[in-house]
Design an enzyme around this catalytic site. Structure first.
Site, PDB file in Angstrom:
ATOM      1  N   ASP A  82       0.834  -1.201   0.000  1.00  0.00           N
ATOM      2  CA  ASP A  82       0.000   0.000   0.000  1.00  0.00           C
ATOM      3  C   ASP A  82       0.873   1.256   0.000  1.00  0.00           C
ATOM      4  O   ASP A  82       1.885   1.325   0.700  1.00  0.00           O
ATOM      5  CB  ASP A  82      -0.892  -0.020   1.246  1.00  0.00           C
ATOM      6  CG  ASP A  82      -1.995   1.018   1.199  1.00  0.00           C
ATOM      7  OD1 ASP A  82      -2.423   1.391   0.088  1.00  0.00           O
ATOM      8  OD2 ASP A  82      -2.439   1.450   2.277  1.00  0.00           O
ATOM      9  N   ASP A 104       2.177   5.205  -5.546  1.00  0.00           N
ATOM     10  CA  ASP A 104       1.453   6.424  -5.160  1.00  0.00           C
ATOM     11  C   ASP A 104       2.335   7.639  -5.415  1.00  0.00           C
ATOM     12  O   ASP A 104       3.179   7.999  -4.608  1.00  0.00           O
ATOM     13  CB  ASP A 104       1.041   6.366  -3.691  1.00  0.00           C
ATOM     14  CG  ASP A 104       0.279   7.617  -3.268  1.00  0.00           C
ATOM     15  OD1 ASP A 104      -0.020   8.457  -4.143  1.00  0.00           O
ATOM     16  OD2 ASP A 104      -0.016   7.758  -2.074  1.00  0.00           O
ATOM     17  N   GLU A 134      -2.765   6.098  -8.048  1.00  0.00           N
ATOM     18  CA  GLU A 134      -3.731   7.081  -7.541  1.00  0.00           C
ATOM     19  C   GLU A 134      -3.644   8.342  -8.382  1.00  0.00           C
ATOM     20  O   GLU A 134      -2.557   8.811  -8.718  1.00  0.00           O
ATOM     21  CB  GLU A 134      -3.445   7.416  -6.069  1.00  0.00           C
ATOM     22  CG  GLU A 134      -4.453   8.391  -5.458  1.00  0.00           C
ATOM     23  CD  GLU A 134      -4.235   8.615  -3.967  1.00  0.00           C
ATOM     24  OE1 GLU A 134      -4.338   9.778  -3.533  1.00  0.00           O
ATOM     25  OE2 GLU A 134      -3.969   7.635  -3.243  1.00  0.00           O
ATOM     26  N   GLY A 181      -6.430   8.708   7.557  1.00  0.00           N
ATOM     27  CA  GLY A 181      -6.254   8.913   8.992  1.00  0.00           C
ATOM     28  C   GLY A 181      -7.525   9.388   9.667  1.00  0.00           C
ATOM     29  O   GLY A 181      -8.640   9.122   9.229  1.00  0.00           O
ATOM     30  N   GLY A 209      -8.767   6.159   2.523  1.00  0.00           N
ATOM     31  CA  GLY A 209      -9.306   6.998   3.582  1.00  0.00           C
ATOM     32  C   GLY A 209     -10.709   6.593   4.001  1.00  0.00           C
ATOM     33  O   GLY A 209     -11.558   7.432   4.286  1.00  0.00           O
ATOM     34  N   ASN A 230      -9.981   1.042   1.499  1.00  0.00           N
ATOM     35  CA  ASN A 230      -8.897   0.895   2.467  1.00  0.00           C
ATOM     36  C   ASN A 230      -9.329   1.361   3.856  1.00  0.00           C
ATOM     37  O   ASN A 230      -9.908   2.436   4.000  1.00  0.00           O
ATOM     38  CB  ASN A 230      -7.688   1.716   2.023  1.00  0.00           C
ATOM     39  CG  ASN A 230      -6.931   1.081   0.885  1.00  0.00           C
ATOM     40  OD1 ASN A 230      -7.526   0.570  -0.066  1.00  0.00           O
ATOM     41  ND2 ASN A 230      -5.613   1.114   0.959  1.00  0.00           N
ATOM     42  N   ILE A 231      -9.001   0.542   4.841  1.00  0.00           N
ATOM     43  CA  ILE A 231      -9.303   0.848   6.242  1.00  0.00           C
ATOM     44  C   ILE A 231      -8.044   0.623   7.068  1.00  0.00           C
ATOM     45  O   ILE A 231      -7.374  -0.404   6.933  1.00  0.00           O
ATOM     46  CB  ILE A 231     -10.432  -0.063   6.788  1.00  0.00           C
ATOM     47  CG1 ILE A 231     -11.728   0.117   5.991  1.00  0.00           C
ATOM     48  CG2 ILE A 231     -10.672   0.209   8.266  1.00  0.00           C
ATOM     49  CD1 ILE A 231     -12.415   1.443   6.206  1.00  0.00           C
ATOM     50  N   PHE A 232      -7.710   1.570   7.909  1.00  0.00           N
ATOM     51  CA  PHE A 232      -6.619   1.375   8.863  1.00  0.00           C
ATOM     52  C   PHE A 232      -6.925   2.022  10.201  1.00  0.00           C
ATOM     53  O   PHE A 232      -6.980   1.361  11.241  1.00  0.00           O
ATOM     54  CB  PHE A 232      -5.288   1.925   8.321  1.00  0.00           C
ATOM     55  CG  PHE A 232      -4.187   1.900   9.331  1.00  0.00           C
ATOM     56  CD1 PHE A 232      -3.703   0.702   9.826  1.00  0.00           C
ATOM     57  CD2 PHE A 232      -3.632   3.079   9.822  1.00  0.00           C
ATOM     58  CE1 PHE A 232      -2.692   0.664  10.783  1.00  0.00           C
ATOM     59  CE2 PHE A 232      -2.620   3.053  10.768  1.00  0.00           C
ATOM     60  CZ  PHE A 232      -2.150   1.850  11.250  1.00  0.00           C
ATOM     61  N   THR A 233      -7.157   3.329  10.200  1.00  0.00           N
ATOM     62  CA  THR A 233      -7.290   4.076  11.452  1.00  0.00           C
ATOM     63  C   THR A 233      -8.409   3.535  12.330  1.00  0.00           C
ATOM     64  O   THR A 233      -8.262   3.477  13.555  1.00  0.00           O
ATOM     65  CB  THR A 233      -7.513   5.570  11.157  1.00  0.00           C
ATOM     66  OG1 THR A 233      -6.427   6.041  10.342  1.00  0.00           O
ATOM     67  CG2 THR A 233      -7.570   6.390  12.431  1.00  0.00           C
TER      68      THR A 233
END
Length: 278
Positions: A82, A104, A134, A181, A209, A230-233
């Site tokens: 990523d 990116d 992107e 974020g 995001g 996409n998922i992280f935070t």
């Protein structure tokens, strides 16, 4: 199962109008938690390792974890680099059998983005590796990609068409109002822009995001032309909130509580994204 390329998964997602979560892992526990949920729910998974997280886990360690878990898994798993920003890192990920890589350069000029993306597409050619790029720029709340450009720049439809034609990239991350974020408030998603791009661009579309973007927004994106979110935070926040709330009394309990929270969050997003079983 073995590691799979994302191309067939995205084709099915586009045909059946749902999105697949791309979950950023940063250690064995997080990766194992994502795979556990995917197996329980019999749904595909994209295990993503961000270049910016290589200070926590090396590319080699990430490859070992991803390949080991994928080969044991009962569902298709994609191992994805990523936000790759360094060509040597992207090339190394391809050599380590990542099945998908992102270049990116969205903060660069259009011409620079095209030129560097074409280099990565050439690197991946013949190696069964999907390439994501992107265009536009997804800005940041907490800027964990370390971009110099923090504000969002919406993707123009004509630019997206030209970019895909010139680079022959496999999937395209677009900017329609989300932010990386922690996002203060709920973003206003430009669904008209999404629909216009989806009509004109005949490759899978990606939304970065996803965290804190709102369930209704994300569900609508998933059924309107986005194949990967996409998922992280939200995983990190849910783990920290569970630890704060449950107040585990030793380190092993901390890990268990955090992992359970991460699993619960992914299960929630599988429902939001309307991800179909394999």
């Amino acid at each position: 199962m073995v590691l799979v390329n994302s191309k067939e998964l995205f084709k099915k997602a586009r045909e059946e109008q749902y999105a697949i979560p791309a979950c950023n892992f940063f250690d064995l526990d997080s990766a194992r938690s994502y795979v556990a949920v995917a197996e329980r729910e019999n749904k595909p998974l994209i295990l993503a390792l961000a270049e910016a997280h290589l200070d926590m886990i090396s590319l080699e360690e990430g490859a070992l974890i991803g390949k080991y878990l994928a080969e044991k898994a009962t569902v298709p798993v994609v191992l994805h680099l990523d936000h790759g920003q360094t060509l040597s890192v992207i090339e190394r990920a391809i050599d380590l059998d990542f099945t998908s890589v992102m270049i990116d350069k969205s903060e660069s000029t259009f011409a620079e983005n095209v030129a560097l993306t074409k280099k990565v597409v050439a690197m991946a050619k013949g190696k069964n590796v999907a390439v994501e790029a992107e265009i536009g720029h997804v800005g940041s709340g907490v800027n964990y990609e370390n971009h110099e450009v923090k504000d969002s720049i919406y993707t123009e439809v004509s630019d997206a068409v030209t970019f895909v034609e010139e680079t022959q990239v496999d999937s395209l991350a677009i900017s329609i109002g989300t932010a990386h974020g922690a996002y203060k408030g709920e973003p206003k998603i430009n669904f008209d822009r999404l629909i216009d791009i989806a009509k004109q661009v005949d490759i899978p579309l990606v939304l970065h995001g996803g965290s804190s973007s709102g369930d209704e927004n994300l569900k609508r994106c998933a059924v309107t032309g986005i194949e990967k979110i996409n998922i992280f935070t939200d995983f990190i926040n849910s783990a920290f909130e569970a630890i704060t709330s449950e107040q585990p009394t030793d380190y092993l309990q901390v890990k268990a509580v955090a992992n359970q929270a991460i699993e619960k969050t992914l299960s929630h997003y599988y429902q939001v994204f309307e991800t179909k079983e394999v």
